[in-house]
Every structure is written in structure tokens, then in C-alpha cells.
Design a protein around this motif. Structure first.
Motif, PDB file in Angstrom:
ATOM      1  N   VAL A 479       0.812  -1.217   0.000  1.00 53.58           N
ATOM      2  CA  VAL A 479       0.000   0.000   0.000  1.00 53.58           C
ATOM      3  C   VAL A 479       0.847   1.268   0.000  1.00 53.58           C
ATOM      4  CG1 VAL A 479      -2.058  -0.993   1.052  1.00 53.58           C
ATOM      5  CG2 VAL A 479      -0.219  -0.134   2.522  1.00 53.58           C
ATOM      6  N   TYR A 480       2.115   1.166   0.434  1.00 51.06           N
ATOM      7  CA  TYR A 480       2.986   2.333   0.478  1.00 51.06           C
ATOM      8  C   TYR A 480       3.812   2.485  -0.794  1.00 51.06           C
ATOM      9  CZ  TYR A 480       1.740   2.546   5.389  1.00 51.06           C
ATOM     10  OH  TYR A 480       1.041   2.636   6.558  1.00 51.06           O
ATOM     11  N   GLY A 481       3.600   1.578  -1.753  1.00 52.38           N
ATOM     12  CA  GLY A 481       4.293   1.691  -3.030  1.00 52.38           C
ATOM     13  C   GLY A 481       5.607   0.954  -3.099  1.00 52.38           C
ATOM     14  N   LYS A 482       6.009   0.273  -2.011  1.00 48.53           N
ATOM     15  CA  LYS A 482       7.262  -0.482  -2.047  1.00 48.53           C
ATOM     16  C   LYS A 482       7.046  -1.795  -2.788  1.00 48.53           C
ATOM     17  CE  LYS A 482      11.005  -2.359   0.780  1.00 48.53           C
ATOM     18  NZ  LYS A 482      11.080  -3.607   0.000  1.00 48.53           N
ATOM     19  N   GLU A 483       7.945  -2.090  -3.711  1.00 50.76           N
ATOM     20  CA  GLU A 483       7.799  -3.280  -4.548  1.00 50.76           C
ATOM     21  C   GLU A 483       8.557  -4.459  -3.957  1.00 50.76           C
ATOM     22  OE1 GLU A 483       7.382  -3.485  -9.165  1.00 50.76           O
ATOM     23  OE2 GLU A 483       9.519  -3.538  -8.696  1.00 50.76           O
ATOM     24  N   ASP A 484       7.911  -5.611  -3.925  1.00 48.71           N
ATOM     25  CA  ASP A 484       8.536  -6.848  -3.475  1.00 48.71           C
ATOM     26  C   ASP A 484       8.288  -7.940  -4.507  1.00 48.71           C
ATOM     27  OD1 ASP A 484       9.688  -6.405  -0.784  1.00 48.71           O
ATOM     28  OD2 ASP A 484       7.636  -5.878  -0.252  1.00 48.71           O
ATOM     29  N   THR A 485       9.192  -8.907  -4.545  1.00 51.08           N
ATOM     30  CA  THR A 485       8.996 -10.079  -5.393  1.00 51.08           C
ATOM     31  C   THR A 485       8.045 -11.036  -4.699  1.00 51.08           C
ATOM     32  OG1 THR A 485      11.173  -9.871  -6.409  1.00 51.08           O
ATOM     33  CG2 THR A 485      10.121 -12.030  -6.511  1.00 51.08           C
ATOM     34  N   MET A 486       6.973 -11.405  -5.398  1.00 47.18           N
ATOM     35  CA  MET A 486       5.975 -12.311  -4.839  1.00 47.18           C
ATOM     36  C   MET A 486       6.198 -13.745  -5.309  1.00 47.18           C
ATOM     37  SD  MET A 486       4.594  -9.864  -3.241  1.00 47.18           S
ATOM     38  CE  MET A 486       3.413 -10.854  -2.353  1.00 47.18           C
ATOM     39  N   ILE A 487       6.517 -13.917  -6.579  1.00 51.24           N
ATOM     40  CA  ILE A 487       6.709 -15.238  -7.184  1.00 51.24           C
ATOM     41  C   ILE A 487       7.958 -15.181  -8.046  1.00 51.24           C
ATOM     42  CG2 ILE A 487       5.717 -16.950  -8.777  1.00 51.24           C
ATOM     43  CD1 ILE A 487       2.939 -15.903  -7.973  1.00 51.24           C
ATOM     44  N   THR A 488       8.745 -16.239  -8.030  1.00 55.00           N
ATOM     45  CA  THR A 488       9.949 -16.266  -8.849  1.00 55.00           C
ATOM     46  C   THR A 488      10.077 -17.614  -9.546  1.00 55.00           C
ATOM     47  OG1 THR A 488      12.340 -15.826  -8.846  1.00 55.00           O
ATOM     48  CG2 THR A 488      11.461 -17.039  -6.977  1.00 55.00           C
ATOM     49  N   ILE A 489      10.585 -17.583 -10.781  1.00 59.55           N
ATOM     50  CA  ILE A 489      10.807 -18.793 -11.577  1.00 59.55           C
ATOM     51  C   ILE A 489      12.193 -18.656 -12.204  1.00 59.55           C
ATOM     52  CG2 ILE A 489       9.946 -20.239 -13.459  1.00 59.55           C
ATOM     53  CD1 ILE A 489       7.204 -18.716 -13.024  1.00 59.55           C
TER      54      ILE A 489
END
Length: 650
Positions: A479-489
Motif C-alpha cells: 500500500v505504500y508503493g514499495k515493490e517486493d517479489t511475490m513469485i519467482t521462476i
């Protein structure tokens, strides 16, 4: 001198000219709202003098470059106000960011009252309307100036600049700051400036350095736009999983247990278990077999894989190599363990692909400053999988892994919230990676082709690959705009050799397999945080820890309420009964506050007719239904994992 403008028209002048004067020549109105400019594609200061032939685009607040210049100027005004009110404060850095700006100071921590007082001083600085002037100095002169002004952080920054760097400063009134710009022409155009919060931040982001005081703020050209943004921030606070997750008793944290080690409470466990069962069943349907491997291993294992050399600082190491005969480490990943499951028996080309899945508990020694609720933790559970495949199977299996990830995102209603990234190696820092440049170029090219064939828009990120291969990262913002990796292949053409993994081909020869490292839904804790914020806690019914609450109008109907409960419970519904001696209106409000999707109100008429009065957060009062009909409807909703539009909420 000639400039070609954004609309394709051009302007010619007899001599060199500053961009602000060109803007005035085009339109006095444009000059008044100009914040910066793009000169041949580079964002520059309005003071920049143009000579020769160039492409020029005047930037206003409506453009990203213009907003950044506007807000960067606001950060300098904040610093000027701080130096007036707190003369002993030392200035560090003060950039613009996506939604505003911040400035770091070596000073005491600040509360809301202090921020309000600083805001008043900011308004005074703006009202004084200082012209903002740019000048440059030699390195020695620059260091001398900052030493005289007792700004040690600026001195350090100057010393770290390349030898050939231009060292520029901006001055407004009595305030001078080391800065590359760009900035507005004066403080006067600043209108709606608001300080949002104050927090701690390590100098240069390293916990080895001093903790500074970071002040966040934002700035707009119109008060109405600022008010809309502040309203948006209030909505964000309500949806922040750190706040909402605790209110809903999904998780909590305790100082004596430690940062990044959340306690998942019964409501959270129910949600996570539903996710796990769904994922495991779906993977089983897609040909995965399940493993269960240890939570730790000797350092020998990680030395074979390369993690000891490339990732040791991110691991929890148990023991000392210089003192102990055996040193162990908690596992940060499952892959090397599953390799030995593969190696436990001889494999033919007919046995591949081998798809191993495991709901894995992992441990990573994240920096304390990175900890945040459920999104950045030190112990977490992940839907981890490794596919050992023949090279000729790699593309189709990789596509299937993407398809599984997309199915999971679609089911959870999250597919519109993600971006795709091809995470590549950094050839400028090749010592961080295994393998040759040729291998990296080939594997990155293969992933690029797959994404293009699947018509998936993506960006390419240099330096974000794993040390053993490139990957597709599916990212989302909180919600604060910080990007995280959710899924990786991840595509791995290297590690099999390290572990002497092979299969026997149709000619009876040994061949090295390829490996796909992947998650189907990623880290369960991070996904749970994402879902809390996405739905503001109003989860789809199938995920809710409490799906139905039975509300008897009075104690006289408790027996019938219990019968309703038992019928729902034996059919797998998460149901409770509110038997408290409270008015029905109070019970309904309580259930709505707890975000229960369905309330079944029962009284004399319901008992006599064998029905329930249904209230939902989707339609409000849905009227009376036979219990069997309601049960059939909710079971279908749960089975199909339907996402109903929430229409009624407090």
C-alpha cells in the motif's frame, strides 16, 4: 542556436540562451509553471544555457521530471527550516521520491508537534521567496565550504565523488546545499507542502553507520491535490497489513522473540492452511511429488551449491568453522536438499521431468532495518518447487511454471496487481555469478523469448539474477508503493554439474539435466500481507477464518442456532454461534466489524420453518432461505473460490 520542441515545432535564436528565457519567449504562462526541462532526453535545470541544436521539452508539475524538481526544491526548503529551528542539526541527503521527498538529518527524533512547527517555518521560507542560485566549486573549495558550515556528511559525499565530477551547490537565502539539481528558480512557486512523518534511517542504508532522523514530506501545486493525497494516505493506513493484521488477530510480533519472527495467530493459521492445502492439491494435480527435508544442514552442503560463498551473510550459521568440527546453518532454500532426493535413485530420460514440491520453512538473516510486518521476515514458509528436466523439456516446463503462477494469481484476484521482470546478471560484476557470459546470454535469451511468446509485458533488470541463473520475478507493490517479489521462476543450467546430477539418455550415456527453481504462490506470509491490503481484510469467503456467524435473536433459539451450526460445521464451513445476551442489532454490528461474510439470524419464524435469515457483506439483507439452499450456495462459492464484490461494509 536552434531548439526543436515537443510538438515538432522549432525556435531559432542568434545566441546561446537559458532554458527559462526560452520558456518565457514561448509563453510567459509556460515560464511561470515550468519546473525543469528535458534537453535531448536528459532532465536538466531551467538555468541551463543552450547552444547549438537540441531537442527541448519544458517540464511542468504534470510531468514526472517536473514533479521531482518541484519536490526536490521542497526538500531544500525543509532543510533550510530545520537549520533555522535546529542550528546544530547536520544535513545528510534529501532527494525527491515517487510521492514526495525526504531529508535525513543528524539530529534528535521528532514528534508530530515538532513537524507541525517545522511546517510553519517552511511557510515562512516560501513566503520570503528566495531566488535559488546555482554555483560550482573545485573539490578543495567545496570541502572547505562544507567544513566551515560544519556539515560532515556533505564532506564525506564530496570526497566520494569521482575526480572529474562537477561539484555544484544551490543557495536560497542563508541556506547552501551540495546538490546536482535540478531545482525551481525560487522558493516562491511552492504552494502546498506537508510533512508526513519522521522515522529513523541509517546513514547510507547501512546498520553499521549512525542512525539519522528522516523526515518525509510531499508537495503539490494545489491544496485540493494535497488534500486528496492525504485522504489517500488515510486509506492506506486503514489497509496497512501491519495495522489491520493485528486488529483482525491474524498475526502479532513480540520484542523478546525478535524482529522478523511474527507469531501467526489462529485466524492467520486458518487462512494460511487454506492456501497451503489449495496449492499442494493443485501442484499434485500438475504432476508434482512432495518431499520433506531438514531445516538445517552442514556447511558442506552449501559449499557444494555455492551458497556458502555467495550467500553466507544472509544465512543463520550455527557454530564456528575455526573451533567446531561441524558447522551447520539453517536453510535459506530447499534446492540442494531436493537434489539428493533426485540422486537417491538412478534416473532414465523417461523419468524426467521430476517435479518436486515442498511447503518449506526457510530462514534468512535479513537486516534489522528491512523488517516489515509479514512482508520481510527472517523465518517464512514458501511454496517451493524444483523441476529436474531434460534440456529439450526446459521451455515447455518453464512455461507451465508461469501458467501455474498465473492461475494462482487469477484465483486470488491479484493478476492485475503484478509486473513481470526478467532478472539478469550484471556482466560488470561477473565475480558474483557462476558460469560464463555465453551461458548467461543463452539462458536470458531463452526466457526473453518465452515471455514474448506468451505476450507477457516485462522489464529487464540488470543485477537481479540469482548467482546461478536468470529468472522471471513477478512483483507487486504494497500500500505504500514499495515493490517486493511475490513469485519467482529461475532457469538453472549450472548447478547440476556441481552435484553430479545426471540421467541416462536413450543411448545409455550420462547427461546433465537442467533445473527450474520456482514458487507457485511464493512466501505465504508475504502473500497473506498482500491479501490483507488488497481486500482490506474482506477476504473472499473461501479464505475467511470465520465464514458464517449464527445469531440467535434470544436465548430461546439457542438450540436451533446450535442445529444450524452443526449442519454447517459437518459440511466444512468455518462457523461460530454468538450466544451472548445482547440485542440482535449489536450482534450484527459486531459480526460486520469482524468482517464475517455471512450472518444467519434465527428466531421463532426461522425455527418453525427450518430457514435462516441471511445477511451478507455483499448484498446486506438477502432475506430468508432454507438452510439447505444457503448451504448449497456457500459450498459452491467456496469450491469455485468465487470473489464476490463487496457492496455493504462499515
Amino acid at each position: 542556436m536552434k531548439v526543436v520542441l515537443k510538438d515538432g515545432s522549432s525556435k531559432e535564436y542568434e545566441s546561446a540562451m537559458s532554458i527559462i528565457d526560452i520558456a518565457k519567449d514561448i509563453s510567459e504562462g509556460l515560464a511561470r509553471v515550468a519546473c525543469a526541462a528535458e534537453l535531448d532526453g536528459e532532465v536538466v535545470d531551467l538555468r541551463t544555457v543552450v547552444d547549438g541544436e537540441h531537442e527541448l521539452n519544458i517540464l511542468t508539475f504534470d510531468s514526472e521530471g517536473g514533479r521531482r524538481a518541484y519536490r526536490h526544491t521542497a526538500s531544500h526548503v525543509l532543510a533550510q527550516a530545520i537549520k533555522r529551528l535546529y542550528p546544530d542539526a547536520k544535513c545528510a541527503i534529501g532527494p525527491s521520491i515517487e510521492d514526495g521527498f525526504y531529508y535525513d538529518f543528524d539530529m534528535e527524533s521528532l514528534d508530530r508537534e515538532a513537524l507541525d512547527n517545522i511546517e510553519k517555518e517552511i511557510k515562512k521560507v516560501i513566503k520570503e521567496g528566495f531566488p535559488i542560485e546555482r554555483f560550482t566549486l573545485s573539490r578543495d573549495e567545496a570541502i572547505k565550504l562544507m567544513e566551515e558550515r560544519q556539515e560532515p556528511y556533505k564532506v564525506e559525499l564530496i570526497n566520494d565523488l569521482p575526480e572529474d565530477a562537477e561539484i555544484s551547490f544551490y543557495q536560497q537565502g542563508e541556506f547552501i546545499d551540495l546538490c546536482a539539481g535540478p531545482h525551481l528558480m525560487s522558493t516562491k512557486p511552492l504552494k502546498a507542502v506537508k510533512l508526513i512523518s519522521s522515522s529513523g534511517a541509517y546513514w547510507r542504508g547501512s546498520e553499521k553507520n549512525k542512525m539519522l532522523t528522516r523526515i518525509y514530506g510531499t508537495a503539490y501545486t494545489k491544496k485540493a491535490d494535497l488534500d486528496a493525497y492525504l485522504e489517500h494516505l488515510e486509506d492506506i493506513k486503514k489497509r496497512d497489513h501491519n495495522k489491520l493484521g493485528r486488529e483482525m488477530e491474524i498475526f502479532t510480533t513480540v520484542d523478546v522473540i525478535g524482529q522478523g519472527l511474527p507469531l501467526i495467530m489462529p485466524n492467520g493459521v486458518k487462512i494460511m492452511n487454506k492456501l497451503k492445502r489449495w496449492i499442494e492439491d493443485e501442484e499434485d494435480r500438475r504432476g508434482y511429488v512432495r518431499t520433506q527435508t531438514p531445516l538445517m544442514a552442514k556447511s558442506d552442503l552449501y559449499k557444494i551449491s555455492g551458497h556458502w560463498d555467495h550467500y553466507k551473510d544472509g544465512m543463520f550459521v550455527l557454530g564456528d568453522e575455526e573451533k567446531d568440527k561441524e558447522v551447520f546453518a539453517l536453510r535459506p532454500m530447499t534446492c540442494p536438499f531436493q537434489y539428493y532426493v533426485y540422486k537417491a535413485s538412478r534416473k532414465s530420460y523417461r523419468d524426467l521431468p521430476c517435479r518436486y514440491g515442498e511447503t518449506s520453512t526457510l530462514f534468512r538473516n535479513e537486516d534489522s532495518g528491512e523488517m516489515h510486518g509479514l512482508t520481510r521476515v527472517r523465518q517464512f514458509t514458501i511454496s517451493e518447487g524444483h523441476l529436474i528436466v531434460r534440456p529439450d523439456q526446459m521451455v515447455s516446463e518453464f512455461k507451465d511454471c508461469i501458467a501455474l503462477a498465473q492461475y494462482c494469481l487469477q484465483t486470488l484476484g491479484l493478476e492485475e496487481d503484478v509486473t513481470y521482470h526478467l532478472s539478469k546478471w550484471d556482466p560488470e560484476n561477473s565475480d558474483k555469478y557462476e558460469g560464463s557470459a555465453e551461458v548467461w546470454e543463452e539462458t536470458e535469451g531463452s526466457i526473453r523469448q518465452i515471455l514474448n511468446e506468451l505476450n507477457i509485458p516485462f522489464t529487464e533488470d540488470v543485477g537481479e539474477a540469482a548467482f546461478y541463473g536468470p529468472k522471471v520475478d513477478i512483483n507487486a507493490k504494497n500500500v505504500y508503493g514499495k515493490e517486493d517479489t511475490m513469485i519467482t521462476i529461475q532457469w538453472d543450467a549450472l548447478i547440476a554439474e556441481k552435484f553430479d546430477m545426471y540421467y541416462i539418455d536413450e543411448n545409455g550415456d550420462k547427461q546433465r539435466p537442467y533445473i527450474i527453481h520456482r514458487t507457485s504462490i511464493g512466501c505465504y506470509e508475504r502473500t497473506l500481507a498482500w491479501l490483507i491490503e488488497k481486500y482490506s481484510g474482506l477476504f473472499p469467503t473461501w479464505l475467511c477464518p470465520e465464514q458464517v456467524r449464527v445469531l440467535p435473536i434470544s436465548e430461546k433459539y439457542s438450540d436451533y442456532a446450535q442445529k444450524v451450526y452443526e449442519e454447517l460445521y459437518k459440511n466444512g464451513i468455518d462457523v461460530t454461534v454468538d450466544n451472548r445476551s445482547e440485542k440482535i442489532g449489536f450482534k450484527i454490528r459486531e459480526a460486520r466489524l469482524k468482517r464475517v461474510p455471512y450472518m444467519l439470524i434465527v428466531g421463532q419464524k426461522e425455527e418453525e420453518e427450518g430457514v435462516v435469515s441471511v445477511r451478507s457483506r455483499f448484498c446486506g439483507d438477502e432475506g430468508q432461505k432454507p438452510l439447505g439452499t444457503f448451504l448449497q450456495d456457500i459450498l459452491k462459492e467456496i469450491e469455485t473460490k468465487e470473489i464476490r464484490q463487496v457492496e455493504v461494509q462499515d
